[in-house]
Design a protein around this motif. Structure first.
Motif, PDB file in Angstrom:
ATOM      1  N   LEU A  27      44.494  98.709  -0.626  1.00 30.22           N
ATOM      2  CA  LEU A  27      44.260  98.752   0.669  1.00 30.22           C
ATOM      3  C   LEU A  27      44.094 101.035   0.085  1.00 30.22           C
ATOM      4  N   ALA A  28      44.789 101.597  -0.036  1.00 28.31           N
ATOM      5  CA  ALA A  28      44.439 103.203   0.035  1.00 28.31           C
ATOM      6  C   ALA A  28      43.659 103.655  -1.230  1.00 28.31           C
ATOM      7  N   ALA A  29      43.422 102.937  -2.714  1.00 30.73           N
ATOM      8  CA  ALA A  29      42.525 102.938  -3.576  1.00 30.73           C
ATOM      9  C   ALA A  29      40.628 102.266  -2.836  1.00 30.73           C
ATOM     10  N   GLY A  30      41.017 100.851  -1.965  1.00 33.38           N
ATOM     11  CA  GLY A  30      39.918 100.841  -0.982  1.00 33.38           C
ATOM     12  C   GLY A  30      39.172 101.790  -0.722  1.00 33.38           C
ATOM     13  N   ALA A  31      40.311 102.213  -0.204  1.00 33.12           N
ATOM     14  CA  ALA A  31      39.305 103.185   0.918  1.00 33.12           C
ATOM     15  C   ALA A  31      39.137 104.476   0.425  1.00 33.12           C
ATOM     16  N   GLN A  32      39.764 104.683   0.103  1.00 33.75           N
ATOM     17  CA  GLN A  32      39.336 106.386  -1.005  1.00 33.75           C
ATOM     18  C   GLN A  32      37.863 105.832  -1.472  1.00 33.75           C
ATOM     19  N   ALA A  33      37.815 104.143  -2.548  1.00 30.23           N
ATOM     20  CA  ALA A  33      36.426 104.393  -3.105  1.00 30.23           C
ATOM     21  C   ALA A  33      35.181 104.448  -2.299  1.00 30.23           C
ATOM     22  N   LEU A  34      35.875 103.409  -0.605  1.00 28.92           N
ATOM     23  CA  LEU A  34      34.338 103.608   0.062  1.00 28.92           C
ATOM     24  C   LEU A  34      34.141 104.451   0.786  1.00 28.92           C
ATOM     25  N   VAL A  35      35.010 105.749   1.025  1.00 28.03           N
ATOM     26  CA  VAL A  35      35.255 106.852   1.424  1.00 28.03           C
ATOM     27  C   VAL A  35      34.083 107.908   0.722  1.00 28.03           C
ATOM     28  N   ALA A  36      34.680 107.727  -0.882  1.00 32.25           N
ATOM     29  CA  ALA A  36      34.234 108.704  -2.240  1.00 32.25           C
ATOM     30  C   ALA A  36      32.747 108.402  -1.826  1.00 32.25           C
ATOM     31  N   TYR A  37      32.417 106.609  -1.975  1.00 29.17           N
ATOM     32  CA  TYR A  37      30.961 105.913  -1.440  1.00 29.17           C
ATOM     33  C   TYR A  37      30.235 106.458  -0.923  1.00 29.17           C
ATOM     34  N   ARG A  38      30.499 105.951   0.531  1.00 27.94           N
ATOM     35  CA  ARG A  38      29.860 106.713   1.395  1.00 27.94           C
ATOM     36  C   ARG A  38      28.898 108.109   1.384  1.00 27.94           C
ATOM     37  N   THR A  39      30.138 108.672   1.421  1.00 31.55           N
ATOM     38  CA  THR A  39      30.099 110.534   1.234  1.00 31.55           C
ATOM     39  C   THR A  39      29.100 111.029   0.135  1.00 31.55           C
ATOM     40  N   VAL A  40      29.178 110.293  -1.540  1.00 32.13           N
ATOM     41  CA  VAL A  40      27.910 110.481  -2.488  1.00 32.13           C
ATOM     42  C   VAL A  40      27.062 110.159  -2.102  1.00 32.13           C
ATOM     43  N   LEU A  41      27.074 109.131  -1.177  1.00 35.39           N
ATOM     44  CA  LEU A  41      25.716 108.788  -0.996  1.00 35.39           C
ATOM     45  C   LEU A  41      24.412 109.457  -0.756  1.00 35.39           C
ATOM     46  N   HIS A  42      25.797 110.086   0.840  1.00 35.94           N
ATOM     47  CA  HIS A  42      25.190 110.967   1.974  1.00 35.94           C
ATOM     48  C   HIS A  42      25.008 112.425   0.979  1.00 35.94           C
ATOM     49  N   GLU A  43      25.795 112.682   0.551  1.00 38.52           N
ATOM     50  CA  GLU A  43      25.599 113.990  -0.201  1.00 38.52           C
ATOM     51  C   GLU A  43      24.346 114.506  -1.581  1.00 38.52           C
ATOM     52  N   ALA A  44      24.179 113.099  -1.845  1.00 42.18           N
ATOM     53  CA  ALA A  44      22.980 112.564  -2.376  1.00 42.18           C
ATOM     54  C   ALA A  44      21.975 112.568  -2.220  1.00 42.18           C
ATOM     55  N   ASP A  45      21.816 112.074  -0.672  1.00 38.46           N
ATOM     56  CA  ASP A  45      20.172 112.375   0.163  1.00 38.46           C
ATOM     57  C   ASP A  45      19.747 113.338   0.274  1.00 38.46           C
ATOM     58  N   ASP A  46      20.907 114.204   0.588  1.00 37.20           N
ATOM     59  CA  ASP A  46      21.138 115.891   0.609  1.00 37.20           C
ATOM     60  C   ASP A  46      20.232 117.113  -0.102  1.00 37.20           C
ATOM     61  N   ILE A  47      20.959 116.385  -1.221  1.00 36.53           N
ATOM     62  CA  ILE A  47      20.425 116.870  -2.803  1.00 36.53           C
ATOM     63  C   ILE A  47      18.566 116.298  -2.877  1.00 36.53           C
ATOM     64  N   PHE A  48      18.597 115.051  -3.091  1.00 37.34           N
ATOM     65  CA  PHE A  48      17.388 114.808  -2.852  1.00 37.34           C
ATOM     66  C   PHE A  48      16.709 115.622  -2.180  1.00 37.34           C
ATOM     67  N   ASP A  49      16.642 115.091  -0.963  1.00 37.61           N
ATOM     68  CA  ASP A  49      15.586 116.918   0.064  1.00 37.61           C
ATOM     69  C   ASP A  49      16.182 118.005  -0.164  1.00 37.61           C
ATOM     70  N   TYR A  50      16.872 118.418  -0.829  1.00 38.95           N
ATOM     71  CA  TYR A  50      16.711 119.928  -0.670  1.00 38.95           C
ATOM     72  C   TYR A  50      15.791 120.037  -2.380  1.00 38.95           C
ATOM     73  N   LEU A  85      25.380 107.187  -9.282  1.00 36.53           N
ATOM     74  CA  LEU A  85      26.000 108.489  -9.336  1.00 36.53           C
ATOM     75  C   LEU A  85      27.474 107.620  -8.684  1.00 36.53           C
ATOM     76  N   ALA A  86      27.468 107.869  -7.148  1.00 34.42           N
ATOM     77  CA  ALA A  86      28.824 107.088  -6.850  1.00 34.42           C
ATOM     78  C   ALA A  86      29.490 106.358  -7.074  1.00 34.42           C
ATOM     79  N   LEU A  87      29.140 105.406  -7.805  1.00 39.63           N
ATOM     80  CA  LEU A  87      29.706 104.942  -8.657  1.00 39.63           C
ATOM     81  C   LEU A  87      30.102 105.499 -10.549  1.00 39.63           C
ATOM     82  N   ARG A  88      29.896 106.080 -10.472  1.00 40.90           N
ATOM     83  CA  ARG A  88      30.296 107.005 -11.557  1.00 40.90           C
ATOM     84  C   ARG A  88      31.755 107.988 -10.829  1.00 40.90           C
ATOM     85  N   THR A  89      31.063 108.213  -9.695  1.00 39.39           N
ATOM     86  CA  THR A  89      32.358 108.942  -9.196  1.00 39.39           C
ATOM     87  C   THR A  89      33.684 108.349  -8.468  1.00 39.39           C
TER      88      THR A  89
END
Length: 451
Positions: free
Chosen positions: A25-48, A146-150
């Motif tokens: 459960l902890a690994a799944g929660a961490q992976a989900l949070v990391a995946y969504r965080t990386v997607l959001h940060e990737a959008d910010d990077i692409f916009d930049y 990128l998120a999957l690699r993370t």
């Protein structure tokens, strides 16, 4: 029913299930949070990056001259750059037929074109409008990669952590398995203590209590063996004597001889009855010791009153004055009332037996600091100093001929005294001249005090 069996089943299985489920459960929660965080940060990077590319084109294009696009064979519709004049004339496009509309709103916007959605950034400078657009499908694909690699390290570490947990739980519960093996491999008569070496603090108290239980059971077995051995040894002679007395009664030639034989037979039966009573009392007391009966406050004055009522009939038959010569007020000890009553009754019976007719037996109850002394004095013949320790042993009888007995009375007194953390001392009575038996109770270990 299955739920109850699982709850009360293997501790190792429960620990593993709970811990491994927590890891998953902890690994799944961490992976989900990391995946969504990386997607959001990737959008910010692409916009930049889109913003920076648009700004870099400000000084690289003429203000009005039209510039053609790149060749159709090399067109890339995933990333499109267009430049418009203030009049709405397109002066540059990186791909033909990009079909991106001219935007009047500067900044970021989402635009539908070519059957997909583009992320468009527009800025105006030197009379030109620069548009940089990126296909959202391509952006999401790159961001997803990128998120999957993370989260890949999380996916790799979770199984390793599960293996570590399995190893730690197995190693931690190994001492419990060792104790189970020790107990399971024992014979029925093996009551030796279980080894506590290497046990965790949570399990050690259980093993200690198990060892205490083994000790009580061993003590009960020993008491039973002693009782059987003592009974076989001590009842043989009285029964043989009774048989001879019956034979003597059968061979009596006249009434006088028959009367003498009957009186001897009655006396033999009384002695045998007294022996059996003493042995049963000793066995009952040892059984209570093995059971680990809990102590309670006992008033020694009340114990003396009850013991005197038990012994007064025998004392009156021999016209012996028996009573309490001195007793401090409210003297209380921690112990078992019935056992203490048995102890004092045996002391009084012993004193009455050895005291001559019209003699005297005194009881004393006194405080000595934190300790308490219970004493019984008589004006009998006393005991030689060499025998004062030996008479406390089982079945030892003094050489005095006037009062035959079983030799168990004082051994019962000693056993009960030891149960109550008390000492028994035999000495010459300073007040009556006979024997004095002193039972001194040590201070109560529970801190409740004595008296």
């Amino acid at each position: 029913m299955n739920g109850r069996r699982w709850v009360t089943g293997s501790l190792r299985a429960r620990l593993l299930w709970f811990l491994l489920a927590a890891i998953v459960l902890a690994a799944g929660a961490q992976a989900l949070v990391a995946y969504r965080t990386v997607l959001h940060e990737a959008d910010d990077i692409f916009d930049y990056h889109m913003q920076q590319m648009a700004m870099s084109l400000r000084s690289g294009l003429p203000p009005s001259a039209a510039v053609g696009g790149i060749g159709g064979g090399e067109q890339n519709f995933e990333f499109v750059v267009q430049v418009w004049t203030a009049d709405g004339v397109r002066v540059f496009e990186s791909a033909d037929q990009a079909a991106l509309p001219q935007l009047a709103v500067l900044g970021f916007a989402d635009v539908h074109a070519r059957g997909t959605t583009y992320r468009v950034f527009s800025m105006q400078t030197r009379g030109l409008v620069i548009q940089v657009a990126q296909d959202m499908a391509a952006r999401r694909s790159m961001a997803g990669t990128l998120a999957l690699r993370t989260i890949a390290p999380v996916a790799l570490m979770a199984p390793l952590l599960m293996l570590v947990v399995w190893w730690v739980v197995s190693r931690s519960l190994a001492p419990v398995a060792r104790v189970r093996t020790q107990v399971a491999s024992r014979q029925a008569d093996d009551l030796s203590p279980v080894s506590e070496e290497g046990l965790p603090e949570e399990v050690r108290p259980l093993v200690q209590e198990l060892n205490l239980l083994f000790g009580r059971v061993r003590h009960a077995f020993d008491a039973q063996k002693h009782f059987v051995a003592d009974a076989a040894h001590e009842l043989r002679s009285p029964l043989a004597a009774l048989k001879l007395q019956v034979q003597g009664l059968q061979r009596a030639p006249d009434d006088a001889a028959r009367e003498i034989a009957v009186s001897r037979l009655v006396a033999g039966i009384d002695r045998s009855t007294r022996l059996v009573e003493q042995m049963l009392a000793l066995a009952r007391h040892e059984a209570s010791m093995a059971a680990g009966a809990k102590p309670e406050p006992v008033d020694l004055g009340e114990v003396a009153r009850l013991a005197i009522s038990d012994a007064v009939a025998g004392a009156q038959a021999r016209r012996i004055d028996i009573g309490v010569a001195h007793a401090d007020a409210a003297v209380v000890v921690e112990g078992q009332p019935e056992a203490l009553r048995m102890m004092l009754r045996n002391l009084l019976d012993n004193a009455v037996k050895y005291t001559p007719e019209e003699g005297r037996v005194d009881i004393g109850i006194a405080k000595q600091g934190d300790a308490v002394e219970l004493s019984v004095d008589d004006n009998g013949p006393g005991l030689p100093e060499a025998e004062r320790e030996r008479v406390l042993d089982r079945f030892y009888r003094s050489g005095e001929p006037q009062a035959p007995g079983s030799g168990l009375g004082l051994s019962i007194v000693k056993s009960i005294a030891e149960l109550h953390n008390a000492t028994v001392t035999l000495e010459k009575s300073a007040s009556l001249g006979g024997l004095r038996v002193r039972v001194v109770f040590a201070p109560s270990p529970s801190g409740r005090g004595l008296g």
